[in-house]
Design a protein around this motif. Structure first.
Motif, PDB file in Angstrom:
ATOM      1  N   TYR A  96       5.657  -3.154  16.671  1.00 47.86           N
ATOM      2  CA  TYR A  96       4.184  -3.157  15.936  1.00 47.86           C
ATOM      3  C   TYR A  96       4.038  -2.317  14.606  1.00 47.86           C
ATOM      4  CZ  TYR A  96       2.414  -5.058  20.226  1.00 47.86           C
ATOM      5  OH  TYR A  96       2.271  -6.091  21.338  1.00 47.86           O
ATOM      6  N   PHE A  97       4.795  -1.147  14.742  1.00 50.99           N
ATOM      7  CA  PHE A  97       4.585  -0.192  13.500  1.00 50.99           C
ATOM      8  C   PHE A  97       5.694  -1.058  12.501  1.00 50.99           C
ATOM      9  CE2 PHE A  97       5.691   3.089  10.714  1.00 50.99           C
ATOM     10  CZ  PHE A  97       4.331   3.709  10.494  1.00 50.99           C
ATOM     11  N   SER A  98       6.850  -1.319  12.779  1.00 52.71           N
ATOM     12  CA  SER A  98       7.625  -1.843  11.811  1.00 52.71           C
ATOM     13  C   SER A  98       7.226  -3.203  11.482  1.00 52.71           C
ATOM     14  CB  SER A  98       9.042  -1.989  12.647  1.00 52.71           C
ATOM     15  OG  SER A  98       9.857  -0.903  12.968  1.00 52.71           O
ATOM     16  N   TYR A  99       6.526  -3.978  12.105  1.00 50.92           N
ATOM     17  CA  TYR A  99       5.847  -5.116  11.448  1.00 50.92           C
ATOM     18  C   TYR A  99       4.695  -4.826  10.644  1.00 50.92           C
ATOM     19  CZ  TYR A  99       4.121 -10.199  12.023  1.00 50.92           C
ATOM     20  OH  TYR A  99       3.778 -11.390  11.735  1.00 50.92           O
ATOM     21  N   GLY A 100       3.976  -3.829  10.724  1.00 47.66           N
ATOM     22  CA  GLY A 100       2.956  -3.557  10.225  1.00 47.66           C
ATOM     23  C   GLY A 100       3.589  -2.874   8.710  1.00 47.66           C
ATOM     24  N   GLU A 101       4.689  -2.414   8.774  1.00 43.43           N
ATOM     25  CA  GLU A 101       5.194  -1.763   7.504  1.00 43.43           C
ATOM     26  C   GLU A 101       5.560  -3.110   6.544  1.00 43.43           C
ATOM     27  OE1 GLU A 101       6.383   2.065   6.676  1.00 43.43           O
ATOM     28  OE2 GLU A 101       4.116   1.465   7.110  1.00 43.43           O
ATOM     29  N   THR A 102       6.275  -3.950   7.248  1.00 49.88           N
ATOM     30  CA  THR A 102       6.727  -5.055   6.592  1.00 49.88           C
ATOM     31  C   THR A 102       5.629  -5.852   5.848  1.00 49.88           C
ATOM     32  OG1 THR A 102       8.565  -5.171   7.824  1.00 49.88           O
ATOM     33  CG2 THR A 102       8.052  -7.264   6.660  1.00 49.88           C
ATOM     34  N   LEU A 103       4.397  -6.105   6.921  1.00 46.98           N
ATOM     35  CA  LEU A 103       3.233  -6.873   6.189  1.00 46.98           C
ATOM     36  C   LEU A 103       2.554  -6.085   5.109  1.00 46.98           C
ATOM     37  CD1 LEU A 103       1.698  -8.072   9.612  1.00 46.98           C
ATOM     38  CD2 LEU A 103       2.888  -9.456   8.028  1.00 46.98           C
ATOM     39  N   ARG A 104       2.595  -4.985   5.428  1.00 45.79           N
ATOM     40  CA  ARG A 104       1.946  -4.046   4.237  1.00 45.79           C
ATOM     41  C   ARG A 104       2.681  -4.197   2.879  1.00 45.79           C
ATOM     42  NH1 ARG A 104       0.595   2.315   3.549  1.00 45.79           N
ATOM     43  NH2 ARG A 104       2.303   2.325   4.963  1.00 45.79           N
ATOM     44  N   GLN A 105       4.220  -4.251   3.082  1.00 44.93           N
ATOM     45  CA  GLN A 105       5.109  -4.580   1.808  1.00 44.93           C
ATOM     46  C   GLN A 105       4.766  -5.865   1.320  1.00 44.93           C
ATOM     47  OE1 GLN A 105       8.377  -3.349   4.240  1.00 44.93           O
ATOM     48  NE2 GLN A 105       8.867  -1.665   2.807  1.00 44.93           N
ATOM     49  N   LEU A 106       4.423  -6.918   1.965  1.00 39.33           N
ATOM     50  CA  LEU A 106       3.977  -8.069   1.689  1.00 39.33           C
ATOM     51  C   LEU A 106       2.598  -8.132   0.850  1.00 39.33           C
ATOM     52  CD1 LEU A 106       5.823 -10.388   4.389  1.00 39.33           C
ATOM     53  CD2 LEU A 106       6.555  -9.906   1.999  1.00 39.33           C
ATOM     54  N   GLU A 107       1.798  -7.017   1.175  1.00 33.69           N
ATOM     55  CA  GLU A 107       0.523  -6.741   0.541  1.00 33.69           C
ATOM     56  C   GLU A 107      -0.527  -7.684   1.597  1.00 33.69           C
ATOM     57  OE1 GLU A 107       0.029  -7.469  -3.547  1.00 33.69           O
ATOM     58  OE2 GLU A 107       1.434  -5.750  -4.047  1.00 33.69           O
ATOM     59  N   GLN A 108      -0.108  -7.828   2.776  1.00 34.55           N
ATOM     60  CA  GLN A 108      -1.162  -8.680   3.894  1.00 34.55           C
ATOM     61  C   GLN A 108      -1.699  -7.464   4.585  1.00 34.55           C
ATOM     62  OE1 GLN A 108       1.203 -11.572   5.897  1.00 34.55           O
ATOM     63  NE2 GLN A 108       2.209 -12.242   4.040  1.00 34.55           N
ATOM     64  N   TYR A 109      -2.839  -6.743   4.067  1.00 40.55           N
ATOM     65  CA  TYR A 109      -3.406  -5.525   4.490  1.00 40.55           C
ATOM     66  C   TYR A 109      -4.025  -5.684   5.667  1.00 40.55           C
ATOM     67  CZ  TYR A 109      -1.352  -3.825   0.253  1.00 40.55           C
ATOM     68  OH  TYR A 109      -0.654  -3.286  -0.996  1.00 40.55           O
ATOM     69  N   ASP A 110      -4.814  -7.021   5.677  1.00 38.37           N
ATOM     70  CA  ASP A 110      -5.602  -7.068   7.092  1.00 38.37           C
ATOM     71  C   ASP A 110      -4.710  -7.281   8.386  1.00 38.37           C
ATOM     72  OD1 ASP A 110      -7.899  -6.775   5.503  1.00 38.37           O
ATOM     73  OD2 ASP A 110      -8.061  -8.639   5.446  1.00 38.37           O
ATOM     74  N   SER A 111      -3.653  -7.838   8.172  1.00 42.66           N
ATOM     75  CA  SER A 111      -2.574  -8.257   9.025  1.00 42.66           C
ATOM     76  C   SER A 111      -1.717  -7.170   9.481  1.00 42.66           C
ATOM     77  CB  SER A 111      -1.860  -9.427   8.958  1.00 42.66           C
ATOM     78  OG  SER A 111      -2.454 -10.823   8.393  1.00 42.66           O
TER      79      SER A 111
END
Length: 611
Positions: A96-111
């Protein structure tokens, strides 16, 4: 950061070659490559191992595959694998944390926020990083919507499909670090097949110097930095910094030799750590590189050395014992005998449980660095902090557009202040890390939280040319009027200069080639007329808000000023007026339809002669 491969196909091809050559199992090769942090190769091998197995692939293998993609900057591909992992009943909480990091790097902040919220752990440091990440998502959503009025422009003449960044400023150029120039014919040496770093499947870095200008000559050139000294070393070279007199350099270089100390991270070898070397120029010749005494520690990396403005403090990055996180910022002080004292950690006011890296010093008493340990937009964000040694204020995120969801590193300001550079591997670039240039007339006011009115005919010279000043008396609040009549030749020069117009591309302050040629003529006249001063009046077209256009016209003023300064004109002779969309030369005001050619006539700088 600095890690995306030129193409993943290369890694797959290379991995296939390893498999055929060594006759080991794909999984064995993948595990060995992953242990050595050779993520481009490991990711390709893990993908081959998982092909066709669907949900039978062990989740631990999928996590390593996703992490490999993430480490080389393939965030979209990594997100696909993390999404598969969290859908499985045997998913680890870390996914979950790693997926969150990747989504943040894609600037998908809500997800990203949703994934961080699902992450649970008993580890105190991990919980702290979770809390920081959640705050980062909230802050990023605001910062992205309200960026500073600054345009970051990719520096096309320096960017390659590889990784390129600016590491410092020289008197007449820039210090660069790149793995994309090695095939160029620089210093009479073009490498057809440069050695490749298996971590990224890109060539190793080298240090370069970019000559932007020479006095009275706009010739530009790129060359390898001191090849007779640095070219003898293998593996990564850089970043490099120099002292003010440019007779001492500090270079980050990998441990040399075929074998490296075993660290337990790989089945056949360890990690090739970084070390800081020094060389001094004596009688015009660089002495042999020597390891900086006391800075380097066996079994750990020391890198990214940078001097403060006084030259008596050396900051650097290290993962040595005694730190607070993965890599910390350290410093040492110059002693009375000229040697450097024992390294000291910069403290927990600046270092975090995550990684701090790439320090730069652009102003007295100010340090810039990149970190993953504060609330940010994602990846490495750039921070600015006041202080020195172990006494620091609160680091401030540089926010958008200086930071993005990707890795943003190495903010370097040129000596004249409002122009600078940084590197980022954000989407839309030419390669893995690209150099971005910016000109920001309100830079110091904004970062120091000082409000100033719009600028009208301020002098460009002085200790701080961008702070409010009282210009010399004269017509229009600018310099005074000449007390003698002009000669016929002076009248002709004045007429020529005041008829000139410098045009710009849409939403840009960059001087086009024709404008640089015009300014060469201006510099020639100004060098002959030593008592003349110029007011540079710049304008924007009617598109955009009034404030944005005022700021943009100021950036155009500074582009002209900077060019003339590099041509030898004293900044005390240069004034500017940022007029925004005022005084259009045609019908193109707000709401009036115009074609691009008509709009461009209003995107201009004009000159007025004063004394």
């Amino acid at each position: 950061m600095m890690r995306r491969s030129l193409t993943f196909i290369i890694a797959i091809t290379f991995a296939g070659g390893l498999y055929a050559q060594e006759q080991k199992s794909v999984l064995q090769l993948a595990e060995e490559a992953y242990a050595r942090e050779e993520y481009a190769v490991a990711g390709a091998l893990y993908q081959r191992q998982a092909r066709g197995k669907e949900n039978k692939t062990p989740v631990a293998l999928l996590m390593k595959m996703a992490h490999s993609y993430q480490e080389i900057g393939y965030f979209k591909e990594a997100a696909v694998f993390y999404r598969q992992i969290i859908a499985r009943p045997d998913r680890p909480a870390a996914a979950y944390f790693s997926y969150g990091e990747t989504l943040r790097q894609l600037e998908q902040y809500d997800s990203a926020r949703q994934q961080y919220a699902l992450f649970t752990t008993a580890n105190a440091d991990s919980l702290k990083l979770k809390e920081i990440a959640l705050r980062g998502c909230d802050s990023a959503a605001i910062w992205i919507r309200q960026p500073a009025p600054v345009q970051l422009t990719p520096l096309k003449e320096l960017n390659t499909p590889g990784s390129d960044l600016v590491s410092g400023v020289l008197r007449q150029g820039l210090l660069l670090m790149s793995n994309g120039y090695r095939s160029l014919n620089l210093n009479g040496n073009a490498e057809k097949a440069p050695r490749t770093d298996l971590r990224t499947q890109q060539p190793y870095y080298k240090a370069y110097m970019y000559q932007q200008y020479t006095q009275g000559n706009a010739t530009m050139y790129l060359e390898e930095l001191v090849p007779e000294l640095l070219g003898k070393n293998d593996y990564h070279i850089g970043p490099v910094c120099m002292n003010r007199t440019e007779d001492t350099l500090y270079a980050t270089i990998n441990i040399q030799g075929k074998n490296v100390p075993f660290t337990g991270k790989g089945p056949s070898n360890g990690v090739r750590q970084l070390q800081v070397y020094q060389s001094v120029k004596i009688a015009g010749k660089w002495n042999q590189l020597t390891l900086l005494p006391g800075i380097n520690v066996a079994g750990h990396s020391s890198s990214h050395a940078v001097l403060n403005t006084g030259g008596n403090i050396l900051y650097f990055v290290s993962d040595r014992p005694g730190g607070f996180g993965q890599t910390d910022l350290w410093y040492c002080e110059r002693q009375a005998d000229g040697n450097w004292g024992a390294p000291v950690n910069c403290g927990d006011k600046i270092n975090t449980v995550a990684a701090e890296t790439f320090p730069t010093v652009n102003e007295e008493g100010i340090l810039y660095f990149s970190s993953k340990g504060y609330a940010g937009l994602g990846g490495y964000d750039i921070y600015r902090v006041k202080g020195d040694k172990t006494s620091w204020g609160t680091p401030e995120n540089m926010k958008a557009p200086f930071n993005s969801g990707a890795d943003d590193i190495g903010l370097v300001l040129k000596n004249n202040g409002p122009e600078g550079y940084l590197a980022s591997n954000k989407a839309g670039g030419m390669g893995s890390d690209d150099i971005y240039n910016f000109v920001d007339r309100d830079y110091f006011n904004r970062v120091n939280h000082v409000s100033t009115p719009s600028v009208i005919e301020r002098p460009a010279g002085g200790k701080d040319p961008y702070a409010p000043t009282t210009p010399a008396t004269g017509t229009g609040g600018g310099p005074g009027i000449l007390k003698r009549p002009l000669t016929a030749e002076e009248e002709e020069d004045k007429r020529r200069l005041e008829q000139l117009k410098l045009l710009y591309d849409y939403n840009s302050a960059k001087l086009i080639a024709e404008s640089r040629q015009v300014l060469d003529q201006v510099a020639e006249v100004m060098n002959r007329r030593k008592d003349w001063k110029i007011v540079i009046a710049s304008f924007a077209d009617s598109r955009g808000s009034d404030q944005f256009n005022t700021d943009l016209s100021a950036l155009r003023c500074f582009a002209v000023i900077d060019y003339l300064i590099h041509k030898g004109i004293d900044p005390q002779r240069l004034y500017y007026a940022n007029n925004g969309e005022l005084e259009p030369v045609n019908k193109c005001k707000d709401g009036v339809p115009c074609n691009e050619e008509e709009h461009q006539q209003n995107r201009r700088s004009e000159l007025k002669i004063r004394w």
